[in-house]
Design a protein around this motif. Structure first.
Motif, PDB file in Angstrom:
ATOM      1  N   VAL A   1       0.831  -1.204   0.000  1.00  0.00           N
ATOM      2  CA  VAL A   1       0.000   0.000   0.000  1.00  0.00           C
ATOM      3  C   VAL A   1       0.865   1.252   0.000  1.00  0.00           C
ATOM      4  O   VAL A   1       0.597   2.224  -0.727  1.00  0.00           O
ATOM      5  CB  VAL A   1      -0.957  -0.008   1.212  1.00  0.00           C
ATOM      6  N   GLN A   2       1.926   1.203   0.811  1.00  0.00           N
ATOM      7  CA  GLN A   2       2.819   2.360   0.892  1.00  0.00           C
ATOM      8  C   GLN A   2       3.537   2.589  -0.443  1.00  0.00           C
ATOM      9  O   GLN A   2       3.675   3.729  -0.900  1.00  0.00           O
ATOM     10  CB  GLN A   2       3.846   2.141   2.006  1.00  0.00           C
ATOM     11  N   ALA A   3       3.979   1.492  -1.113  1.00  0.00           N
ATOM     12  CA  ALA A   3       4.653   1.617  -2.410  1.00  0.00           C
ATOM     13  C   ALA A   3       3.695   2.151  -3.477  1.00  0.00           C
ATOM     14  O   ALA A   3       4.074   2.967  -4.326  1.00  0.00           O
ATOM     15  CB  ALA A   3       5.212   0.263  -2.838  1.00  0.00           C
ATOM     16  N   LYS A   4       2.429   1.689  -3.423  1.00  0.00           N
ATOM     17  CA  LYS A   4       1.444   2.152  -4.384  1.00  0.00           C
ATOM     18  C   LYS A   4       1.162   3.639  -4.210  1.00  0.00           C
ATOM     19  O   LYS A   4       1.047   4.388  -5.187  1.00  0.00           O
ATOM     20  CB  LYS A   4       0.154   1.347  -4.215  1.00  0.00           C
ATOM     21  N   GLU A   5       1.063   4.070  -2.957  1.00  0.00           N
ATOM     22  CA  GLU A   5       0.834   5.498  -2.700  1.00  0.00           C
ATOM     23  C   GLU A   5       2.006   6.339  -3.177  1.00  0.00           C
ATOM     24  O   GLU A   5       1.822   7.428  -3.724  1.00  0.00           O
ATOM     25  CB  GLU A   5       0.598   5.716  -1.204  1.00  0.00           C
ATOM     26  N   LEU A   6       3.211   5.811  -2.990  1.00  0.00           N
ATOM     27  CA  LEU A   6       4.404   6.531  -3.442  1.00  0.00           C
ATOM     28  C   LEU A   6       4.429   6.629  -4.972  1.00  0.00           C
ATOM     29  O   LEU A   6       4.763   7.681  -5.536  1.00  0.00           O
ATOM     30  CB  LEU A   6       5.657   5.814  -2.929  1.00  0.00           C
ATOM     31  N   THR A   7       4.050   5.529  -5.648  1.00  0.00           N
ATOM     32  CA  THR A   7       4.011   5.531  -7.112  1.00  0.00           C
ATOM     33  C   THR A   7       2.978   6.515  -7.626  1.00  0.00           C
ATOM     34  O   THR A   7       3.216   7.246  -8.597  1.00  0.00           O
ATOM     35  CB  THR A   7       3.684   4.115  -7.636  1.00  0.00           C
ATOM     36  N   GLU A   8       1.802   6.528  -6.972  1.00  0.00           N
ATOM     37  CA  GLU A   8       0.758   7.464  -7.376  1.00  0.00           C
ATOM     38  C   GLU A   8       1.216   8.904  -7.218  1.00  0.00           C
ATOM     39  O   GLU A   8       0.938   9.758  -8.071  1.00  0.00           O
ATOM     40  CB  GLU A   8      -0.503   7.224  -6.532  1.00  0.00           C
ATOM     41  N   ALA A   9       1.918   9.166  -6.124  1.00  0.00           N
ATOM     42  CA  ALA A   9       2.406  10.533  -5.890  1.00  0.00           C
ATOM     43  C   ALA A   9       3.415  10.946  -6.953  1.00  0.00           C
ATOM     44  O   ALA A   9       3.409  12.086  -7.433  1.00  0.00           O
ATOM     45  CB  ALA A   9       3.032  10.618  -4.500  1.00  0.00           C
ATOM     46  N   ARG A  10       4.284  10.007  -7.339  1.00  0.00           N
ATOM     47  CA  ARG A  10       5.271  10.318  -8.384  1.00  0.00           C
ATOM     48  C   ARG A  10       4.592  10.578  -9.725  1.00  0.00           C
ATOM     49  O   ARG A  10       4.980  11.474 -10.477  1.00  0.00           O
ATOM     50  CB  ARG A  10       6.258   9.158  -8.512  1.00  0.00           C
ATOM     51  N   LYS A  11       3.559   9.765 -10.063  1.00  0.00           N
ATOM     52  CA  LYS A  11       2.852   9.946 -11.329  1.00  0.00           C
ATOM     53  C   LYS A  11       2.138  11.290 -11.371  1.00  0.00           C
ATOM     54  O   LYS A  11       2.083  11.941 -12.417  1.00  0.00           O
ATOM     55  CB  LYS A  11       1.843   8.817 -11.534  1.00  0.00           C
ATOM     56  N   LYS A  12       1.592  11.708 -10.239  1.00  0.00           N
ATOM     57  CA  LYS A  12       0.910  13.003 -10.194  1.00  0.00           C
ATOM     58  C   LYS A  12       1.877  14.149 -10.450  1.00  0.00           C
ATOM     59  O   LYS A  12       1.517  15.146 -11.074  1.00  0.00           O
ATOM     60  CB  LYS A  12       0.233  13.192  -8.841  1.00  0.00           C
TER      61      LYS A  12
END
Length: 650
Positions: free
Chosen positions: A77-88
Motif C-alpha cells: 500500500v505504501q509503495a502504491k501510494e508513493l508511485t501514485e504521488a510520483r505519477k501526479k
C-alpha cells in the motif's frame, strides 16, 4: 610540570570520553530482520526473556526509541501510494486520466444502453474540453477519445475536431494519438477532411518517412477523392507541385503526363523522387497504398540504375507485405519480370519461412493471386517454384478451386492469359514493364543473349547464383528463356499438381460443377488444358473424371416435392459447363450419353438440360453426332427440343 608530560594524559582523557559515544552508536544500530540469523535471535532472547514476536523487535537495550516493521500488505500500500504521488508530479493530467478510465470501462461495455452510453460520452468530452490535444498522446486517454468519436453525436465530433485540428501535424507523429486521428478522419465531414489534407501540405514526404506519421497520410489518402489524392501525390513528384497547389490536375495522373504538360525537367523530378523513395525503402515503410503508387510511378521515369536499386531493395520479405494492393502487386510483377535469378529466388523463398507460409494467403488475395500467376509464367527455375509454391497449393486445392481468387494461378497454368478468366486490367498487369530496363535488355540481348541464357540454366541446375557487382549487372533480360509449354509441363504435369487436381475434381465433381468459380477449373481440367497439356500422360485419370461426372448425371430426376437441391443436369452453372464439355470433348460426350442420357432424352428435353441435348447435335465430332441423332432427331421433329445453333456441324 612541562607541557610534554601533559600530552599523554590529555590523549587518555579523549579516548575515555569517546568510548561511551561508540557504545551508544553501537546500541542504536539496528540488527538485521532476517529470522534465520542466529546471532540476532540470541540478542533478542538475552534482552527480553519473555520474548517479543519473533523477527519483529521493538526496542534494543536501554534505548527508548522503537522501530516498527510493516507487514507485506502495508508495504504494498505504501509503495502504491508513493508511485501514485510520483505519477501526479510527472503527469499534469493524471487525476483526469484516472477519471476518464473509469468512465471508459463503463461506456465500452456491450450490454450498456445507447442513452446511458451517450451520457457517459458527453460527461467524458466535458471533462476533456480544452485539454484534448494534451491528453490525446496518452495510452489511456487516446482510447477514451477513440470510443467517444465512435459513438458520439456529430456536434460532439465537431467539438473534438475543433480542438485537435490545430495540432494535427504534431499528433500525427505520436504513437497513440495517431489512432485518434484515424477515428477523427473516419467521422469527418467533407470540409473537415479537406482541411486535414490541406494541413498535411508540405509535410507529406517527411511523414511518409516516419513509421507512425505514414499511417495518417495513407489513411487520408484512402478517404480522399481523386483531386485530394492527386494533391498528396503531386507533392511527392516535384518541388513545383509542392509549392504551387494550382499546378495539380486530375486529368493528368501519371507522372510522365505531368512532366510533359508542365514542361518539368525530368532529371529534377527523378532526383526529387529518389530523395523520398530511398529513405522509405531503407526503413522498410512499404505497407501503404500511397507508397505503392509512388513507387510504381517512380519506376516509369527512373533510369536503369535507380530502377535496379528499387528491385534489389524490394526483392524479398518487403515485397510480400505489398502484394495485397493493386499497385503493390504490379510492383511485385515488375520485380519478377526484371529481377535477376538471385532476386527472383529471394522473392520466392520469402513466401515460405520456417515459422510461417504466405503462399496460401497470397493465392487467396485478389491481387496476390496475380503475382503467383506471373511467377508461373516467367520464372524458369521450376524446381524452386514447385518446392515453395506448388507444394503449398496442393495442400489446399479444394478451397483454391472454389475461391474466386485462388483459382487464378491454376487457370494460368491450365490456360495462360485467357481473356475468359482474366480481366483486361489483370492482363495489362501481366504485360507491364520498366521502360529503362527494357531498353537495357534490348541492347544486352544483341550481343550476349546466348551467353546469359546458358549462365541462367547453369544457375538453375546448381541452385546457386553468383553475386554480381553493380546494380546494372543484377538485372537480367525481362521475361524468361525457357519455352512456355515446357515450363507449364514441369510445373503442372511433372510436379504432380495436375494428377492431384484431377483427383480433387473426381471427389467433388457435383460441387465443383454447380459452383460459379470452380466450374471453370473443372472445364479446363476435363478438356485437358490449353494445347492438350494433360492428355498425353493423364488420359486414364481424365476418363475417371468423365465417369464421375456421368455417374452424378445418371442419378434419377427428383420429384417436384422431393427437391432439396437441383439435379446436375438442371442446375444453371453445371448445365452450361457440361454443354461446353460435350461440344469440346468427344470422349466425355460419348461416356455421358451412354451412361446417363441414352433412352431418357425425352424426360430431359425441358429446362436447362435441353441445351445439353442440343449440344450433341451441334458438336463437330461426327461419331458423337451420329450416336445421339437417332434418339434426339425425333424430339426435334416433334418440336420438343430446339437447336440453339451456336456451333454448326460441317
Amino acid at each position: 610540570m612541562s607541557s610534554k608530560e601533559l600530552k599523554p594524559t590529555k590523549r587518555k582523557d579523549n579516548e575515555s570520553s569517546e568510548k561511551p559515544d561508540a557504545l551508544k552508536s553501537k546500541k542504536l544500530k539496528l540488527a538485521p530482520s532476517n529470522p534465520t540469523d542466529k546471532k540476532h535471535n540470541n540478542t533478542i532472547q538475552n534482552q527480553k526473556p519473555g520474548g517479543q514476536e519473533h523477527g519483529k523487535p521493538k526496542s534494543f537495550g536501554n534505548n527508548d526509541k522503537s522501530v516498527v516493521t510493516l507487514s507485506k500488505k502495508e508495504r504494498r500500500v505504501q509503495a502504491k501510494e508513493l508511485t501514485e504521488a510520483r505519477k501526479k508530479k510527472r503527469k499534469p493530467h493524471y487525476t483526469l486520466e484516472q477519471e476518464l478510465a473509469t468512465l471508459w470501462e463503463k461506456m465500452r461495455r456491450r450490454d450498456i444502453g445507447k442513452e446511458d452510453r451517450l451520457k457517459l460520452i458527453s460527461e467524458a468530452i466535458q471533462k476533456m474540453k480544452g485539454k484534448m490535444h494534451e491528453i490525446a498522446g496518452s495510452h489511456v486517454s487516446s482510447r477514451v477519445l477513440q470510443t467517444c468519436l465512435k459513438y458520439c453525436s456529430q456536434d460532439e465530433k465537431d467539438v473534438v475536431f475543433k480542438e485537435l485540428h490545430p495540432h494535427f501535424l504534431s499528433l500525427a507523429s505520436n504513437t497513440y494519438a495517431v489512432h485518434v486521428l484515424q477515428k477523427m478522419l473516419d467521422g469527418a465531414s467533407k470540409q473537415q477532411l479537406s482541411a486535414c489534407i490541406s494541413s498535411l501540405r508540405g509535410h507529406v514526404a517527411s511523414l511518409l518517412r516516419h513509421m507512425v506519421g505514414s499511417v495518417v497520410v495513407d489513411h487520408a489518402y484512402h478517404l480522399g477523392n481523386a483531386a485530394q489524392k492527386q494533391e498528396l501525390l503531386g507533392e511527392l513528384y516535384s518541388t513545383e507541385l509542392q509549392l504551387f497547389k494550382d499546378l495539380n490536375s486530375t486529368s493528368e495522373k501519371r507522372v510522365v503526363d505531368i512532366i510533359a504538360k508542365l514542361g518539368l525537367q525530368k532529371g529534377s523530378v527523378i532526383r526529387h523522387m529518389t530523395a523520398i523513395v530511398q529513405p522509405i525503402l531503407e526503413k522498410g515503410i512499404v505497407d501503404h497504398n500511397i507508397t505503392h503508387k509512388l513507387l510504381i510511378e517512380y519506376m516509369t521515369v527512373a533510369d536503369k540504375t535507380s530502377a535496379a536499386f528499387v528491385i534489389q531493395q524490394l526483392s524479398g520479405p518487403l515485397l510480400i507485405r505489398m502484394v495485397h494492393t493493386r499497385d503493390g502487386s504490379r510492383l511485385a510483377m515488375l520485380c519478377v519480370k526484371h529481377g535477376s535469378a538471385k532476386e527472383r529466388k529471394k522473392l520466392i523463398k520469402a513466401m515460405k519461412t520456417e515459422k510461417d507460409s504466405h503462399v496460401g494467403s497470397i493465392a487467396s488475395d485478389q491481387y496476390g493471386s496475380m503475382v503467383l500467376a506471373c511467377i508461373f509464367s516467367i520464372v524458369d527455375d521450376t524446381k524452386l517454384v514447385t518446392k515453395i509454391i506448388v507444394r503449398e497449393l496442393e495442400a489446399n486445392l479444394k478451397d483454391l478451386v472454389m475461391g474466386k481468387n485462388g483459382r487464378r494461378p491454376l487457370l494460368q497454368l491450365l490456360h495462360p492469359n485467357s481473356s475468359r478468366y482474366f480481366s483486361r486490367d489483370d492482363l495489362a498487369s501481366l504485360d507491364l514493364s520498366v521502360p529503362s530496363l527494357c531498353l537495357m535488355d534490348k541492347s544486352e540481348t544483341k550481343d550476349s543473349d546466348g551467353k546469359e541464357s546458358a549462365e541462367e540454366e547453369k544457375d538453375e541446375e546448381e541452385d546457386t547464383v553468383t553475386e554480381q557487382s553493380g546494380l546494372e549487372e543484377n538485372v537480367t533480360v525481362a521475361g524468361s528463356k525457357k519455352d512456355p509449354l515446357l515450363r507449364r509441363q514441369e510445373l503442372l504435369v511433372k510436379s504432380g499438381l495436375a494428377e492431384r487436381l484431377i483427383d480433387v475434381c473426381v471427389e467433388n465433381a457435383e460441387e465443383f460443377l454447380k459452383s460459379n468459380f470452380a466450374k471453370e477449373v473443372m472445364y479446363e481440367v476435363a478438356v485437358g488444358g490449353c494445347d492438350g497439356i494433360l492428355l498425353p500422360t493423364l488420359s486414364e485419370n481424365l476418363r475417371e473424371l468423365y465417369q464421375a461426372i456421368a455417374s452424378v448425371a445418371a442419378e434419377p430426376k427428383p420429384e417436384e416435392s422431393e427437391k432439396s437441391s437441383q439435379h446436375i443436369l438442371e442446375d444453371f452453372h453445371s448445365s452450361r459447363t457440361i454443354r461446353r464439355l460435350v461440344l469440346d470433348s468427344p470422349t466425355f460426350a460419348s461416356i455421358l450419353f451412354k451412361k446417363a442420357l441414352s433412352g431418357k432424352c425425352r424426360s430431359w428435353a425441358q429446362g436447362h438440360c435441353s441445351r445439353i441435348l442440343s449440344a450433341f447435335l451441334e458438336t463437330q465430332d461426327v461419331q458423337v453426332r451420329e450416336m445421339a441423332k437417332e434418339e434426339l432427331q425425333v424430339l426435334v421433329d416433334e418440336g420438343a427440343l430446339k437447336i440453339t445453333g451456336t456451333k454448326k456441324p460441317e
